[in-house]
Scaffold this motif. Sequence first.
Motif, PDB file in Angstrom:
ATOM      1  N   LEU A   1      -1.502 -47.693 -11.373  1.00 51.26           N
ATOM      2  CA  LEU A   1      -0.181 -48.087 -11.854  1.00 51.26           C
ATOM      3  C   LEU A   1      -0.350 -48.884 -13.139  1.00 51.26           C
ATOM      4  N   ASN A   2       0.202 -48.371 -14.223  1.00 49.75           N
ATOM      5  CA  ASN A   2       0.087 -49.023 -15.526  1.00 49.75           C
ATOM      6  C   ASN A   2       1.456 -49.443 -16.050  1.00 49.75           C
ATOM      7  N   MET A   3       1.454 -50.458 -16.884  1.00 51.72           N
ATOM      8  CA  MET A   3       2.659 -50.872 -17.600  1.00 51.72           C
ATOM      9  C   MET A   3       2.557 -50.308 -19.009  1.00 51.72           C
ATOM     10  N   VAL A   4       3.548 -49.490 -19.416  1.00 52.72           N
ATOM     11  CA  VAL A   4       3.438 -48.797 -20.692  1.00 52.72           C
ATOM     12  C   VAL A   4       4.465 -49.258 -21.725  1.00 52.72           C
ATOM     13  N   TYR A   5       5.443 -50.086 -21.310  1.00 54.18           N
ATOM     14  CA  TYR A   5       6.476 -50.465 -22.280  1.00 54.18           C
ATOM     15  C   TYR A   5       7.214 -51.707 -21.805  1.00 54.18           C
ATOM     16  N   PHE A   6       7.553 -52.568 -22.758  1.00 57.28           N
ATOM     17  CA  PHE A   6       8.438 -53.704 -22.513  1.00 57.28           C
ATOM     18  C   PHE A   6       9.169 -53.973 -23.821  1.00 57.28           C
TER      19      PHE A   6
ATOM     20  N   CYS B   1       1.807 -56.361 -19.670  1.00 58.28           N
ATOM     21  CA  CYS B   1       1.097 -55.887 -20.857  1.00 58.28           C
ATOM     22  C   CYS B   1       2.128 -55.586 -21.934  1.00 58.28           C
ATOM     23  N   ILE B   2       2.025 -56.266 -23.076  1.00 56.69           N
ATOM     24  CA  ILE B   2       3.045 -56.194 -24.116  1.00 56.69           C
ATOM     25  C   ILE B   2       2.403 -55.693 -25.400  1.00 56.69           C
ATOM     26  N   LYS B   3       3.093 -54.795 -26.066  1.00 59.40           N
ATOM     27  CA  LYS B   3       2.585 -54.199 -27.305  1.00 59.40           C
ATOM     28  C   LYS B   3       3.432 -54.685 -28.479  1.00 59.40           C
TER      29      LYS B   3
ATOM     30  N   ASN C   1      -3.182 -52.130 -16.899  1.00 58.62           N
ATOM     31  CA  ASN C   1      -2.892 -52.036 -15.476  1.00 58.62           C
ATOM     32  C   ASN C   1      -1.791 -53.021 -15.102  1.00 58.62           C
ATOM     33  N   ALA C   2      -0.883 -52.587 -14.214  1.00 54.66           N
ATOM     34  CA  ALA C   2       0.280 -53.416 -13.868  1.00 54.66           C
ATOM     35  C   ALA C   2      -0.087 -54.600 -12.986  1.00 54.66           C
ATOM     36  N   TYR C   3      -1.234 -54.546 -12.323  1.00 55.95           N
ATOM     37  CA  TYR C   3      -1.708 -55.683 -11.513  1.00 55.95           C
ATOM     38  C   TYR C   3      -3.218 -55.557 -11.430  1.00 55.95           C
ATOM     39  N   THR C   4      -3.864 -56.088 -12.456  1.00 54.51           N
ATOM     40  CA  THR C   4      -5.281 -55.838 -12.695  1.00 54.51           C
ATOM     41  C   THR C   4      -6.145 -56.462 -11.611  1.00 54.51           C
ATOM     42  N   SER C   5      -6.984 -55.657 -10.988  1.00 53.42           N
ATOM     43  CA  SER C   5      -7.879 -56.154  -9.940  1.00 53.42           C
ATOM     44  C   SER C   5      -9.281 -56.362 -10.487  1.00 53.42           C
ATOM     45  N   SER C   6     -10.097 -57.022  -9.696  1.00 53.23           N
ATOM     46  CA  SER C   6     -11.432 -57.427 -10.137  1.00 53.23           C
ATOM     47  C   SER C   6     -12.517 -56.699  -9.354  1.00 53.23           C
ATOM     48  N   GLY C   7     -13.631 -56.444 -10.042  1.00 48.67           N
ATOM     49  CA  GLY C   7     -14.824 -55.986  -9.339  1.00 48.67           C
ATOM     50  C   GLY C   7     -15.097 -54.505  -9.392  1.00 48.67           C
TER      51      GLY C   7
END
Length: 729
Positions: free
Chosen positions: A49-54, A178-180, A82-88
């Motif tokens: 799940l990615n964030m592509v626009y705001f 994530c903002i462009k 990523n809309a909720y970036t995980s680790s590892g």
Amino acid sequence: MNKSYLNTLLTGAFLCLFTVISAKAQDVVIPVETKDNALVLQVTPDKLLNMVYFGSKLTDKNEYGSIAKMYNFSGTIGSYNNAYTSSGTRNLLEPAIAVTHADGNKSLDLKYVNHTVTKINDDVSLLSIKLKDSVYDFEVTLNYQTYYNEDVTEQWSVITHHEKKDVVLNKYASANLCIKAGGYWLKHYHGDWAQEMQPEEEALNHGIKTIDSKLGTRADLFEPPVFMVSLNKPAGEDEGEVMYGNLEWSGNFRIDFEVDPANNLRLIAGINNFAADYVLKPGVEFTTPKFVYTLSNKGKGEASRNLQSWARNYKIVDGNGPRLTLLNNWESTYFDFNEPKLAGLLKDTKKLGVDMFLLDDGWFGNKYPRNGDHAGLGDWQVNKAKLPNDIAYLVKEAKANDVKFGIWIEPEMVNPKSELYEKHPDWVIKQPQRPELYMRNQLVLDLTNPKVQDFVFGVVDDLFTKNPELAYIKWDCNSIIFNAYSAYEKNQSNFYTDYVFALYKVLDRVRAKYPKVPLMLCSGGGGRVDYGVLKYFTEYWPSDDTEPVERIFIQWENSYFYPALTSSNHVTDWGKQPIKFRVDVAMMGKLGFDIVIGKLKPDELAFCQNAVATYKQFSDEIWHGDQYRLQNPRENDVASIMYVNPAKTSAIMFNYLVSTRYHAGSSAIKLKGLNPDKMYTISELNVFPGRRSTIAEANYSGKFLMTVGVNPDVRDGRASVLIAVKETK
């Protein structure tokens, strides 16, 4: 399920409409729309799940699916957006979530499962997106609650697992955006006691900028959880693209701003994971605090009005209702008072014309009487030496004077010199192997202990039970947490987080039983002001610094994020300015007095009485109107702000001289928010007795007032000027 049906779900007028959407991953584009804006999420073929626009909302919803290929999000290491970036796993940037599984594995790979849309009412919708790890039985639900007309979004996450043993949450953010843009400018705040809300603005460069708190309680003392980010260039009051954010959390917070290698701004907001790895049992849901934000492409003023309107409509207790003006005894008596002295102040309350008398600190404690701040805190019995006839006598006297009665408490705290401390040393937050450290000679009670929660609720409940006509409580909180340790908490790393959850449990109980009683949130000044705790309070205390020029700056900066009716502003003896200046500054929000009325000269008393009457005449504009900042005190000799009622028929304009330079003063100031086609009558308010206004009452069109403006004639000798703007009848 086709896209037209999804659009119907997002915009339909049906109450409580609910659906679950689970489609081919490459087909799923999820727009989160408000009146003017859109946040767009998209699922990749491998179910990330990615964030592509705001940004500004597009006319054609079908075009949201074309955005991702226009932007550079993916880099040499994983996916930046990523809309909720995980680790590892694939991600090597700052994560929103990091965990240690029951088997010790520290990796997490969250994949899209489905999403639901719930239409709560015509204005409010909730999008919930379920993510699940590809190997472990670990889930996260991302929630986006939108307020369509206000252009406001609240975002939070719900974390749960069904592993065989406990999982440790090493980081657990509420939101990951994530903002462009072509560049990013962060405005945030720092401060200390009596120096709250000192602004700084800086360009964000590659790497991470973090604003945070590690103080436990009174967490905003050095840095509040509010900020604004301008996109492409620093935003002005009426132009430029700017995002406001506020973490709804009253404890340790952390907000990361990371400009990644592809020049995106990654924003991660949530509870501070400092000394706070959270042990989560199987099957238990962990709900993070809400992160509220708004985006404006018309500058800071519109962003403020968005947030203020949302707060009044959905967050603040009785946000569209009235507020009480008051007389407080603190700076006139401090701890030195008795029944006759307070009875005299009650008569002064009526004489002044305000609604209520507020009894501050010092009314309690017998074995250890509260005659200073070294003793008595925690012993909430009425001090018999000062008040032999109890609080009930004062409530009765207030009623006889046709005013209401309010009282101060600080129920989360304790003095070591108190009966409470002697009886329950295990109720106090302190390291057993280390010496006690005090702030204002006190310690913090351990609210994670249910018995302590019962005690704190009981302090409030007992006051109302014994005094049903009690009209107001000032709730203070003066100490931070030193030597954090709970005798009750089994997992000490859970303590900082559970403390705040426990505070909210107590406040939930208070509001369940007393839903509308006005409560002022005080914390040694503005040490705990956020929308997480303001949902329980009607107002807050911005600062103990009531010197009026300093207060202009503090109130101004708070005005970016909070409505005027929540800002408790008191007239005191701080500073050298005349009474008119002090009163005019306090009228900019929720008016109160903290002075000795008997020491006022006759003309000063007459002025104050008239000012209270004027304030009540324009209170609806101040409390519920649209706010327009006209001239910034940091950039001009004169600060100017105005409030306009929704019908645009009435407004009040506040103007203050903030410069001592030679010939400092005002020229024409352009008004805002009026109807250009209406005619308005302008006149001066709060003219001091014996003085004549230099502002001739006159009629002008709204177009003239917003294009040419009006000169309030602020200068030395006329340091504060209030202007009424009324539709001409």
